[in-house]
Design an enzyme around this catalytic site. Structure first.
Site, PDB file in Angstrom:
ATOM      1  N   SER A  50      55.375  48.911  37.331  1.00 49.29           N
ATOM      2  CA  SER A  50      56.699  48.840  37.538  1.00 49.29           C
ATOM      3  C   SER A  50      57.675  48.721  36.535  1.00 49.29           C
ATOM      4  O   SER A  50      58.676  49.178  36.924  1.00 49.29           O
ATOM      5  CB  SER A  50      56.805  47.885  38.938  1.00 49.29           C
ATOM      6  OG  SER A  50      55.923  48.237  39.866  1.00 49.29           O
ATOM      7  N   TYR A 141      43.137  44.081  36.400  1.00 49.71           N
ATOM      8  CA  TYR A 141      43.781  44.950  37.314  1.00 49.71           C
ATOM      9  C   TYR A 141      43.023  46.346  37.581  1.00 49.71           C
ATOM     10  O   TYR A 141      42.850  47.141  36.534  1.00 49.71           O
ATOM     11  CB  TYR A 141      45.139  45.398  36.490  1.00 49.71           C
ATOM     12  CG  TYR A 141      46.149  46.087  37.272  1.00 49.71           C
ATOM     13  CD1 TYR A 141      45.972  46.558  38.653  1.00 49.71           C
ATOM     14  CD2 TYR A 141      47.257  46.719  36.500  1.00 49.71           C
ATOM     15  CE1 TYR A 141      46.885  47.317  39.047  1.00 49.71           C
ATOM     16  CE2 TYR A 141      48.192  47.638  37.234  1.00 49.71           C
ATOM     17  CZ  TYR A 141      48.076  47.992  38.402  1.00 49.71           C
ATOM     18  OH  TYR A 141      48.844  48.794  39.179  1.00 49.71           O
ATOM     19  N   LYS A 169      44.247  41.769  40.300  1.00 52.94           N
ATOM     20  CA  LYS A 169      45.293  42.634  41.050  1.00 52.94           C
ATOM     21  C   LYS A 169      44.516  43.619  41.539  1.00 52.94           C
ATOM     22  O   LYS A 169      43.610  44.444  41.022  1.00 52.94           O
ATOM     23  CB  LYS A 169      46.239  42.983  40.465  1.00 52.94           C
ATOM     24  CG  LYS A 169      47.347  44.000  41.156  1.00 52.94           C
ATOM     25  CD  LYS A 169      48.470  44.423  40.363  1.00 52.94           C
ATOM     26  CE  LYS A 169      49.372  45.509  41.194  1.00 52.94           C
ATOM     27  NZ  LYS A 169      50.361  45.980  40.298  1.00 52.94           N
ATOM     28  N   ILE A 211      51.090  41.403  44.864  1.00 48.19           N
ATOM     29  CA  ILE A 211      51.999  42.021  43.668  1.00 48.19           C
ATOM     30  C   ILE A 211      52.667  43.142  44.269  1.00 48.19           C
ATOM     31  O   ILE A 211      51.792  44.242  44.128  1.00 48.19           O
ATOM     32  CB  ILE A 211      51.285  41.974  42.270  1.00 48.19           C
ATOM     33  CG1 ILE A 211      50.400  40.846  42.035  1.00 48.19           C
ATOM     34  CG2 ILE A 211      52.226  42.353  41.402  1.00 48.19           C
ATOM     35  CD1 ILE A 211      49.536  40.954  40.663  1.00 48.19           C
TER      36      ILE A 211
END
Length: 304
Positions: A50, A141, A169, A211
């Site tokens: 992001s 991740y 995540k 998140i």
């Protein structure tokens, strides 16, 4: 157990990186940090997907971290900050860890190596090597639709035993896999969902937090979902979720974070919706839909 093991829960914001005229927009960045530090955000991820981290130079990443931490300090908020890193070479990733070793962050969010599709054995060796090398704790991740490789639960359970790997995540997009790992993970290993459109299910299934790009908008509502679930108020949590679930779809109608940047620009939180190639700003059609949804939500807040 590291400090990040304790901090890695609740609502974390993968902060967008504002640009203007090709440069990091420090004025808008400070405005963003002040805005979100005043709300129910439990931590920031900087320079990840992001935050367009792969389009930032090392100097820009360092500047990004410096500005965010300076603004947090000025506002007396000591929120944890993790830096997003990704790469397909273990050696080059070690170099990136060396380059950032003395940055005053709390940890790293590290995605699986992309494109080359290593074996599970290779993934274990890769992440263990990085965790051994890192000066700060690592958050895994798992996002196979971007990296083309899935961290299986057996691999995750092996990695979870490393003392410098604090959590994950989870963007595997497979609820059965996520539930299985939540049920089998070792004590203290944190799992935060990163699947915006599946946030309610993940939190109800036992994830420690989220998140979420979508939490740039309606931040209080997204934060309340976990709070209400922890209080046993499932119906209230579901009602809160139903009020924002449409945003999680709209914000990913075109590649992220262009959609969120358009919204934040129209909201006045950043001075430009600019992104860096190969990202492009939202289409005219989507801009119209986003503006209409902004107006609709603004009308809901007006007194009757």
């Amino acid at each position: 157990m590291t400090e990040l093991h304790q901090q890695l829960q609740g609502l974390w914001l993968p902060l967008i990186t504002p640009f203007r005229d090709g440069e990091l927009d420090v004025t808008s960045l400070r405005r963003l940090v002040r805005h979100y530090a005043g709300g129910p955000v439990d931590g920031f991820i900087l320079g990840a997907t992001s935050g367009e981290g792969m389009a930032l130079s090392t100097d820009e990443l360092e500047g990004l971290v410096s500005v965010v931490l300076d603004e947090l300090s000025a506002n007396s908020r000591h929120l944890p900050v993790c830096l997003g890193l990704s790469g397909a070479s273990t050696a080059r990733m070690k170099d990136a860890l060396d380059d950032t070793a003395d940055w005053p962050i709390n940890g790293y969010l590290i995605a699986s190596p992309y494109y080359i599709r290593p074996s599970q054995r290779g993934l274990v060796q890769h992440f263990n090597a990085l965790a051994d090398h890192a000066s700060w704790p690592v958050v895994l991740y798992n996002i196979p639709y971007r990296t083309a490789v899935n961290l299986t639960n057996e691999t995750l359970l092996t990695l979870a035993e490393h003392p410098n790997i604090a959590g994950m995540k989870d963007c595997c997009a497979d609820r059965a896999q996520s539930i299985d790992f939540l049920n089998r993970r070792p004590a203290g290993f944190r799992v935060l969902t990163g699947e915006d459109a599946q946030t309610f299910d993940a939190l109800a299934d036992g994830a420690d937090g989220a998140i979420l790009l979508s939490a740039h908008l309606e931040t209080n509502t997204f934060a309340s979902i976990r709070t209400l679930l922890k209080q046993g108020k499932r119906e209230a949590a579901l009602a809160a979720w139903q009020s924002v679930v449409g945003l999680t779809r709209l914000l990913f109608a075109e590649p992220s974070p262009a959609t969120a940047k358009h919204w934040l620009w129209r909201q006045g939180l950043i001075d430009s919706p600019e992104v860096r190639l190969p990202m492009v700003e939202v289409s005219e059609d989507l801009a119209t839909w986003l503006d209409a949804e902004m107006e609709r939500r603004a009308q809901l807040l007006l007194p009757a």
